[in-house]
Design a protein around this motif. Structure first.
Motif, PDB file in Angstrom:
ATOM      1  N   ARG A   1      -9.485   6.734 -12.749  1.00 29.33           N
ATOM      2  CA  ARG A   1      -8.775   6.839 -14.028  1.00 29.33           C
ATOM      3  C   ARG A   1      -7.522   5.968 -14.084  1.00 29.33           C
ATOM      4  O   ARG A   1      -6.850   5.923 -15.108  1.00 29.33           O
ATOM      5  CB  ARG A   1      -8.422   8.303 -14.316  1.00 29.33           C
ATOM      6  N   ALA A   2      -7.236   5.278 -12.980  1.00 26.24           N
ATOM      7  CA  ALA A   2      -6.153   4.300 -12.991  1.00 26.24           C
ATOM      8  C   ALA A   2      -6.673   2.995 -13.600  1.00 26.24           C
ATOM      9  O   ALA A   2      -7.876   2.732 -13.606  1.00 26.24           O
ATOM     10  CB  ALA A   2      -5.627   4.056 -11.588  1.00 26.24           C
ATOM     11  N   ARG A   3      -5.753   2.195 -14.081  1.00 21.66           N
ATOM     12  CA  ARG A   3      -6.141   0.907 -14.662  1.00 21.66           C
ATOM     13  C   ARG A   3      -5.332  -0.203 -14.004  1.00 21.66           C
ATOM     14  O   ARG A   3      -4.095  -0.200 -14.055  1.00 21.66           O
ATOM     15  CB  ARG A   3      -5.896   0.902 -16.169  1.00 21.66           C
ATOM     16  N   LEU A   4      -6.020  -1.142 -13.366  1.00 19.08           N
ATOM     17  CA  LEU A   4      -5.350  -2.310 -12.816  1.00 19.08           C
ATOM     18  C   LEU A   4      -4.866  -3.180 -13.963  1.00 19.08           C
ATOM     19  O   LEU A   4      -5.617  -3.466 -14.899  1.00 19.08           O
ATOM     20  CB  LEU A   4      -6.304  -3.106 -11.926  1.00 19.08           C
TER      21      LEU A   4
ATOM     22  N   GLU B   1       0.829  -1.205   0.000  1.00 19.05           N
ATOM     23  CA  GLU B   1       0.000   0.000   0.000  1.00 19.05           C
ATOM     24  C   GLU B   1       0.865   1.257   0.000  1.00 19.05           C
ATOM     25  O   GLU B   1       0.456   2.295  -0.509  1.00 19.05           O
ATOM     26  CB  GLU B   1      -0.960  -0.013   1.196  1.00 19.05           C
ATOM     27  N   GLU B   2       2.076   1.154   0.571  1.00 22.72           N
ATOM     28  CA  GLU B   2       2.995   2.293   0.515  1.00 22.72           C
ATOM     29  C   GLU B   2       3.375   2.603  -0.928  1.00 22.72           C
ATOM     30  O   GLU B   2       3.461   3.776  -1.320  1.00 22.72           O
ATOM     31  CB  GLU B   2       4.250   2.001   1.347  1.00 22.72           C
TER      32      GLU B   2
ATOM     33  N   GLU C   1      -2.123  -8.634  -3.212  1.00 23.44           N
ATOM     34  CA  GLU C   1      -3.284  -9.196  -3.869  1.00 23.44           C
ATOM     35  C   GLU C   1      -3.953  -8.140  -4.762  1.00 23.44           C
ATOM     36  O   GLU C   1      -4.129  -6.988  -4.337  1.00 23.44           O
ATOM     37  CB  GLU C   1      -4.300  -9.702  -2.850  1.00 23.44           C
ATOM     38  N   PRO C   2      -4.338  -8.511  -5.977  1.00 26.03           N
ATOM     39  CA  PRO C   2      -5.065  -7.562  -6.828  1.00 26.03           C
ATOM     40  C   PRO C   2      -6.308  -7.004  -6.150  1.00 26.03           C
ATOM     41  O   PRO C   2      -6.646  -5.833  -6.353  1.00 26.03           O
ATOM     42  CB  PRO C   2      -5.412  -8.402  -8.061  1.00 26.03           C
ATOM     43  N   ALA C   3      -6.979  -7.820  -5.324  1.00 27.86           N
ATOM     44  CA  ALA C   3      -8.170  -7.332  -4.626  1.00 27.86           C
ATOM     45  C   ALA C   3      -7.820  -6.179  -3.678  1.00 27.86           C
ATOM     46  O   ALA C   3      -8.605  -5.244  -3.508  1.00 27.86           O
ATOM     47  CB  ALA C   3      -8.827  -8.472  -3.847  1.00 27.86           C
ATOM     48  N   THR C   4      -6.650  -6.246  -3.056  1.00 25.39           N
ATOM     49  CA  THR C   4      -6.191  -5.153  -2.196  1.00 25.39           C
ATOM     50  C   THR C   4      -6.019  -3.882  -3.016  1.00 25.39           C
ATOM     51  O   THR C   4      -6.373  -2.774  -2.562  1.00 25.39           O
ATOM     52  CB  THR C   4      -4.866  -5.530  -1.519  1.00 25.39           C
TER      53      THR C   4
ATOM     54  N   TYR D   1      -8.050  -0.282  -2.697  1.00 25.10           N
ATOM     55  CA  TYR D   1      -7.325   0.986  -2.590  1.00 25.10           C
ATOM     56  C   TYR D   1      -7.822   1.971  -3.652  1.00 25.10           C
ATOM     57  O   TYR D   1      -8.039   3.153  -3.357  1.00 25.10           O
ATOM     58  CB  TYR D   1      -5.832   0.737  -2.761  1.00 25.10           C
ATOM     59  N   MET D   2      -8.000   1.490  -4.878  1.00 28.56           N
ATOM     60  CA  MET D   2      -8.493   2.356  -5.942  1.00 28.56           C
ATOM     61  C   MET D   2      -9.868   2.919  -5.596  1.00 28.56           C
ATOM     62  O   MET D   2     -10.156   4.103  -5.826  1.00 28.56           O
ATOM     63  CB  MET D   2      -8.530   1.577  -7.266  1.00 28.56           C
TER      64      MET D   2
END
Length: 261
Positions: free
Chosen positions: A242-245, A196-197, A227-230, A234-235
């Motif tokens: 406007r971010a894209r995983l 997360e940092e 984890e992608p879910a984390t 956060y998003m």
């Protein structure tokens, strides 16, 4: 000044590099692998691409998954510009990804990119340079402008990493901020995050450089570290609409394979 007979049509924006790229025409690129596969990440993820991976990198990221390509004793094959262009033509694929290692370490890269952008049969090529953010992108941005002015049919796009502290403090400090001001809607900035940092860092840098309005911002997890879910939570919590995983498709499809995918 480069003699006219040596110039042979090089774009104006690259005349500064002509003395390096035109005289030794037999110069070979150190290629560690070339293959066709689906593009695992970036703006054309899921599309087939012809990958050309060069040896060598100027960084040492903690999570690097192609470290083998950066070993000083890695086995390479020498490929010339005409031979690489011919190989791309043989693949029949219209997306080309130049990667590494760090492709901007190659002094003859402008010559190769220009040759690829000139191709229009059977259709123009989309050429993508994947770069780590610690090499000056300005010469390639100049080449892109000059190619458009010259009417070359191909398209050049950049995916530029912005290394987070999780990649190593010295690595993160090596980023060239001016690179990100050269990007536009054709391009992406990729933050590889392991915590997360790192996500906080990515959000702050994207805000500072107004990346949200400039290009696509990709958030990619360090495989096995977060984890992608984390990341999705956060998003949501920070309104990063406007971010894209970005998951690495090749690691989903071929989890045990390190090369050729």
């Amino acid at each position: 000044m480069v003699p006219e007979e040596e110039n042979d049509g090089l774009l104006d924006a690259e005349r500064h590099a002509a003395r390096h790229t035109l005289r030794p025409r037999a110069q070979l690129f150190p290629v560690v692998e070339k293959f066709v596969s689906v593009n695992g990440e970036g703006l054309v993820a899921g599309r087939l691409a012809a990958f050309i991976r060069f040896a060598g990198c100027n960084l040492w990221c903690t999570y690097c998954d192609t470290r083998w390509a950066n070993h000083p004793l890695v086995e390479v094959e020498g490929w010339s510009v005409p031979d690489l262009v011919a190989w791309v033509a043989e693949t029949g694929v219209s997306c080309v990804t130049l990667t590494g290692g760090e492709p901007l370490l190659q002094p003859y890269l402008p010559d190769l990119v220009q040759a690829l952008l000139t191709v229009d049969d059977p259709r123009p090529l989309r050429v993508e340079i994947e770069t780590n953010g610690a090499r000056d992108l300005a010469p390639m941005a100049d080449l892109r402008r000059a190619a458009a002015e010259a009417g070359l049919p191909g398209e050049l796009a950049f995916t530029v990493d912005w290394k987070t502290p999780g990649a190593g403090e010295a690595v993160s400090a090596a980023m060239i901020r001016e690179n990100y001001g050269l990007l536009d809607g054709r391009d992406a900035v990729k933050f590889v995050v392991g915590s997360e940092e790192d996500l906080d860092f990515a959000r702050e840098r994207a805000d500072e450089e107004a990346l949200w309005d400039r290009c696509t911002v990709l958030l990619s997890p360090v495989w096995g570290a977060i984890e992608p879910a984390t990341m999705v939570r956060y998003m949501e919590e920070h309104g990063l609409d406007r971010a894209r995983l970005q998951l690495q498709l090749h690691k989903v499809i071929w989890p045990a394979e390190m090369r050729g995918v």
